[in-house]
Write an enzyme that holds these catalytic residues in place. Structure first.
Site, PDB file in Angstrom:
ATOM      1  N   THR A 199      -0.070   3.931   3.650  1.00 17.60           N
ATOM      2  CA  THR A 199       0.185   3.338   2.336  1.00 17.60           C
ATOM      3  C   THR A 199      -1.114   3.344   1.533  1.00 17.60           C
ATOM      4  OG1 THR A 199       1.958   1.903   3.120  1.00 17.60           O
ATOM      5  CG2 THR A 199       0.764   1.167   1.172  1.00 17.60           C
ATOM      6  N   ARG A 227      15.951  -0.193   3.896  1.00 14.82           N
ATOM      7  CA  ARG A 227      14.844  -1.124   4.118  1.00 14.82           C
ATOM      8  C   ARG A 227      13.797  -1.030   3.018  1.00 14.82           C
ATOM      9  NH1 ARG A 227       8.964  -0.586   5.028  1.00 14.82           N
ATOM     10  NH2 ARG A 227       8.331  -2.438   6.196  1.00 14.82           N
ATOM     11  N   GLY A 229       9.905  -2.589   2.108  1.00 16.62           N
ATOM     12  CA  GLY A 229       8.756  -3.332   2.595  1.00 16.62           C
ATOM     13  C   GLY A 229       8.082  -4.113   1.476  1.00 16.62           C
ATOM     14  N   ASP A 230       6.834  -4.445   1.696  1.00 21.62           N
ATOM     15  CA  ASP A 230       6.117  -5.298   0.737  1.00 21.62           C
ATOM     16  C   ASP A 230       5.520  -4.527  -0.436  1.00 21.62           C
ATOM     17  OD1 ASP A 230       4.236  -4.187   2.715  1.00 21.62           O
ATOM     18  OD2 ASP A 230       2.730  -5.283   1.584  1.00 21.62           O
ATOM     19  N   THR A 250      -1.379  -3.528   2.733  1.00 18.82           N
ATOM     20  CA  THR A 250      -0.804  -2.491   3.578  1.00 18.82           C
ATOM     21  C   THR A 250      -0.598  -3.052   4.970  1.00 18.82           C
ATOM     22  OG1 THR A 250      -1.147  -0.297   4.561  1.00 18.82           O
ATOM     23  CG2 THR A 250      -3.115  -1.592   4.118  1.00 18.82           C
ATOM     24  N   GLY A 251       0.510  -2.693   5.601  1.00 21.59           N
ATOM     25  CA  GLY A 251       0.755  -3.184   6.953  1.00 21.59           C
ATOM     26  C   GLY A 251       2.225  -3.400   7.220  1.00 21.59           C
ATOM     27  N   THR A 252       2.544  -4.365   8.080  1.00 18.92           N
ATOM     28  CA  THR A 252       3.925  -4.669   8.434  1.00 18.92           C
ATOM     29  C   THR A 252       4.544  -5.488   7.306  1.00 18.92           C
ATOM     30  OG1 THR A 252       3.017  -6.505   9.737  1.00 18.92           O
ATOM     31  CG2 THR A 252       3.681  -4.533  10.931  1.00 18.92           C
ATOM     32  N   GLY A 253       5.254  -4.793   6.443  1.00 18.96           N
ATOM     33  CA  GLY A 253       5.695  -5.364   5.187  1.00 18.96           C
ATOM     34  C   GLY A 253       6.536  -6.615   5.295  1.00 18.96           C
TER      35      GLY A 253
END
Length: 365
Positions: A199, A227, A229-230, A250-253
Site C-alpha cells: 500500500t 472486502r 480495508g482502511d 498501511t497494514g491490517t486494515g
C-alpha cells in the site's frame, strides 16, 4: 488600567484565533510510505532492494520538487502517489494484488487539511491512477466516497485515463494468488506471505502551512465478498487537519478501522498542542495590574518531535493490542515528520526544507 485590560483581551482573542492555525509557514515536509509488513533483509534480493529504493526516491523527489517550488500539499501528494501507483513494486495501481476471483480492484483516498474536504473510492477497476479519481470525487462531486461500478462510471465521465484491468497485472501478484489458493486447498487456512505490504501513501505540509494526506492500495491478496480495508476510509487509513497533522496508514486494515488510527493520531496531537499552549500561557508572569507581561501566540509554539512520536507509537500500540499490525506516516503543521510501525519493516521516505532527504526499508535503518 481599563485600556490595559482591553489590550490584553484583544491579544488573547487574536491568540485564540491563531491557535486554530498553528502551522509554521515557510517550511515544507513530505513523508511517504510503500507499505509495512514482514520486510526483512533475507526476504529481498539485492536487486529488489535497489529497485524499491529507486522507486521511493523517485516518488519522494517528485513531491519534493512541487513543495520546494511553492506548490500545494494537495498537488504534491497526488503526484507522489501517482508515481508509486505506476511502479509494480507496490500494491497500488499497476502491481496491485488480485482478489480471490482473479480481478484487481483499487481503493484510494485523499484529504485536504485546510478545509477537511475528502474524496475516496473503493473497488475501481479501470482508472490508471485511483488517487486522482479520489481527488476528483472530492472536487467534482457532492460526495466523499464512491464504490465499484459507480466509481468507474464517474471516472470515465471525468475523462480520467482508463486502462484494461489486465494492465494492472504482474506475474508476481498472480503467483501470490495461486500460492494462497494452493495453501487453502491444502488446508492451510492461516497461510500468510508478503500479501499485506505495498500500500502506498503520502502526507505533506506546504510552504503556506497547509496539510494533505493520500493513500492508495490494491487491498489484500485473495480478498472476497467486496472486502474494504482502511485505505479508502477517511479517519482510519487517511486523515488531514491543519490543526493537528496529516496521516496515511498501511497494514491490517480491519484493525486500523476499529481504532480509527489516522483520526485518533490527529486528534491526540491537536489536543496535546492545545494543552501545552494553555500551560505555556498560564506560566506567563503578570504585572502589578494582573496583566500578562507577554503573550504566547500559537504561531510561535509547537509540539516537539518526541511528542508526535509518542502519540503515533501509542495509537499503533493500541491497534496492535487488538491483534493488528502495520504502520503510519505523519507530518505536522510545524514541519516535522515521523514514521511509526509495528512490523519488521516499512518502505518509507522523508524530505523537507529542514530535513535531509532519506529512504529506508528495514526496521533497523
Amino acid at each position: 488600567m481599563r485600556l490595559g485590560l482591553i489590550t490584553a483581551l484583544s491579544a488573547l482573542l487574536w491568540t485564540s484565533i491563531a491557535a486554530a492555525q498553528p502551522a509554521v509557514e515557510g517550511r515544507w515536509t513530505l513523508v511517504i510510505h510503500g507499505g509495512a509488513g514482514v520486510i526483512e533483509r533475507d526476504r529481498l534480493t539485492e536487486a529488489q532492494d535497489s529497485e524499491i529504493r529507486t522507486a521511493l526516491t523517485e516518488a519522494l523527489e517528485t513531491g519534493s520538487a512541487i513543495l520546494r517550488n511553492g506548490g500545494s500539499s494537495m498537488d504534491a501528494i497526488e503526484a507522489t502517489v501517482r508515481v508509486m501507483e505506476d511502479n509494480p513494486n507496490f500494491n497500488a495501481g499497476r502491481g496491485a494484488v488480485f482478489t480471490y476471483d482473479g480481478d484487481i480492484e483499487h481503493d484510494a483516498s485523499i484529504m485536504d487539511g485546510t478545509t477537511r474536504s475528502a474524496g475516496a473510492v473503493t473497488g475501481s477497476t479501470q482508472t490508471r491512477h485511483p488517487v486522482t479519481l479520489a481527488r476528483r470525487v472530492m472536487t467534482n462531486s457532492p460526495h466523499v466516497f464512491l464504490s465499484g461500478s459507480g466509481a468507474d462510471q464517474f471516472s470515465a465521465e471525468q475523462g480520467l485515463e482508463q486502462v484494461g484491468n489486465d494492465w494492472f497485472e504482474t506475474d508476481r501478484r498472480r503467483e501470490q494468488l495461486e500460492a494462497m489458493r494452493a495453501a487453502e486447498t491444502a488446508g492451510l487456512s492461516d497461510y500468510r506471505a508478503d500479501f499485506k505490504y505495498g500500500t502506498v501513501g503520502a502526507v505533506a505540509v506546504d510552504l503556506n502551512g497547509n496539510m494533505a494526506a493520500a493513500t492508495s492500495t490494491g487491498g489484500m491478496t485473495g480478498k472476497r465478498w467486496g472486502r474494504i480495508g482502511d485505505s479508502p476510509v477517511i479517519g482510519a487509513g487517511t486523515y488531514a487537519d491543519n490543526r493537528g497533522c496529516a496521516v496515511s496508514a498501511t497494514g491490517t486494515g480491519e484493525y486500523f478501522i476499529r481504532v480509527g488510527v489516522a483520526h485518533e493520531i490527529c486528534t491526540q496531537i491537536r489536543v496535546r498542542f492545545e494543552q501545552r499552549l494553555a500551560e505555556a500561557r498560564a506560566s506567563v508572569p503578570m504585572d502589578g495590574d494582573g496583566i500578562p507581561e507577554y503573550y504566547v501566540h500559537a504561531s510561535e509554539f509547537g509540539l516537539a518531535e518526541s511528542d508526535i512520536q509518542e502519540i503515533a507509537d501509542a495509537v499503533l500500540a493500541e491497534m496492535a493490542g487488538l491483534g493488528g499490525s502495520g504502520g503510519v506516516i505523519v507530518a505536522t503543521p510545524w514541519g516535522t515528520g515521523t514514521y511509526s510501525f509495528t512490523t519488521p519493516g516499512m518502505y518509507r521516505g522523508m524530505a523537507g526544507s529542514e530535513i535531509e532527504a532519506s529512504i529506508a526499508i528495514y526496521g533497523d535503518e
